[in-house]
Design a protein around this motif. Sequence first.
Motif, short mmCIF file in Angstrom:
data_model
loop_
_atom_site.label_atom_id
_atom_site.label_comp_id
_atom_site.label_asym_id
_atom_site.label_seq_id
_atom_site.Cartn_x
_atom_site.Cartn_y
_atom_site.Cartn_z
N LYS A 80 0.81 -1.22 0.00
CA LYS A 80 0.00 0.00 0.00
C LYS A 80 0.85 1.27 0.00
N ARG A 82 2.07 2.24 2.88
CA ARG A 82 1.43 2.78 4.09
C ARG A 82 2.49 3.09 5.15
N SER A 167 -7.85 -0.80 4.36
CA SER A 167 -8.50 -0.71 3.05
C SER A 167 -7.49 -1.10 1.95
N SER A 175 -10.59 5.04 -0.87
CA SER A 175 -10.70 3.61 -0.58
C SER A 175 -11.46 2.89 -1.69
N HIS A 260 -5.71 11.87 2.70
CA HIS A 260 -6.51 10.70 2.39
C HIS A 260 -7.44 10.96 1.23
#
Length: 373
Positions: A80, A82, A167, A175, A260
């Motif tokens: 991701k 992330r 997600s 998402s 986001h």
Amino acid sequence: MTLVPAEAVKNTKSAAVQTCKQMNTMVYYTDAAASDREGIEKGAEILRKGGLVAFPTETVYGLGANGFDGEACKRIYEAKGRPSDNPLILHISQINELHLIVREIPPVAKKLMDAFWPGPLTMIFLKSNKVPKEVTGELDTVAVRFPSHPVAMALIREAGLPIAAPSANTSGRPSPTRAAHVAHDLSGKIDMILDGGSAEWGLESTIVDVSVTPPMILRPGAVTKEMLEQVVGNVGIDPAIWEKPTAELRPKAPGMKYTHYSPKAEVYLVQGSREAVTEKINALAVQDQRAGKKVGVLATEESKDGYNADVVLSAGSRSCLEEIGANLFRVLRQFDEVDIDVVYAETFPFEGEGMAIMNRLQKSAGYRMIKAE
Ligand code: AMP
Ligand code: MG
């Protein structure tokens, strides 16, 4: 059920997919009721062996790994992009799995479990020492959810493990509410996508911290403050969810501090009466178009015919905020497909079901709000 390469999934931007291709991502189609077992069994086997499987839930698609395997969880962060301090949610398929992963179940959590599980509610508990640090980002608490989607339930049960899953999108992007969104972002980076159709709610779960008194909402979602308060009385709300995060105002859910839900375009929210908003957006669109920009409007069924922008997309009717929530991320992604430079979005009430919609919209707009008078 058929097995096809991920690039074959409709709406996938195959050029983007192929440039980042590192592994072969399998896509299994399954009916939303999970009555066909082939993909479920294959996915469960991959999860048990430490691989990554994207699967539908009733909120958005999740990217799952074995929740007891720190190395497998690390692969989620890599796929991701992330940040490692943004913890994952552990997904369970039976209440007795909860006892393995939390130190205690406060009475308030018991009441909320009875009322909303399985369903779109995540709760924060003190973690047990069975939960690896990669799941919790080194926090002493763990986020747990019991999803109600039949495919998610069947997959987790078949794996026989709690499944760590955020997600299934590239970090920062809206998402995913469809398998094609997952394929667009993660094809070549994960082992498998289970395609079970569109996610019903379309916005991520409500997160409630039940390790504090009174319980506190850290992220608004389909289970509203009003619904929670009907079951457990007073519920707090993290004030940081409404403000641009700063060093002084840090959201209690670490993920809420990051940018986001952003399409490539710059997003601006425009607030005011319907007539004032339409007039303001049309005036801004003329200016932007003169400057050579392509302008999009995130509108509603009631307002969509009043705009003269390049692309006007309706997220649904104001009389059904659930519909707006279910379509929001898909519509934000659609602006990218037509290379829009600036998106002006209408706003919604900051309460009830509108709270989750406005939280996501504010984040996607980087908290930029234009008042129309
Ligand atoms: P996602 O499923 O992608 O929405 O990501 C999970 C969300 O849960 C992120 O916003 C995390 O910050 C949040 N989360 C996970 N674990 C915790 C925790 N222990 N405390 C607070 N928030 C958490
Ligand atoms: Mg996420």
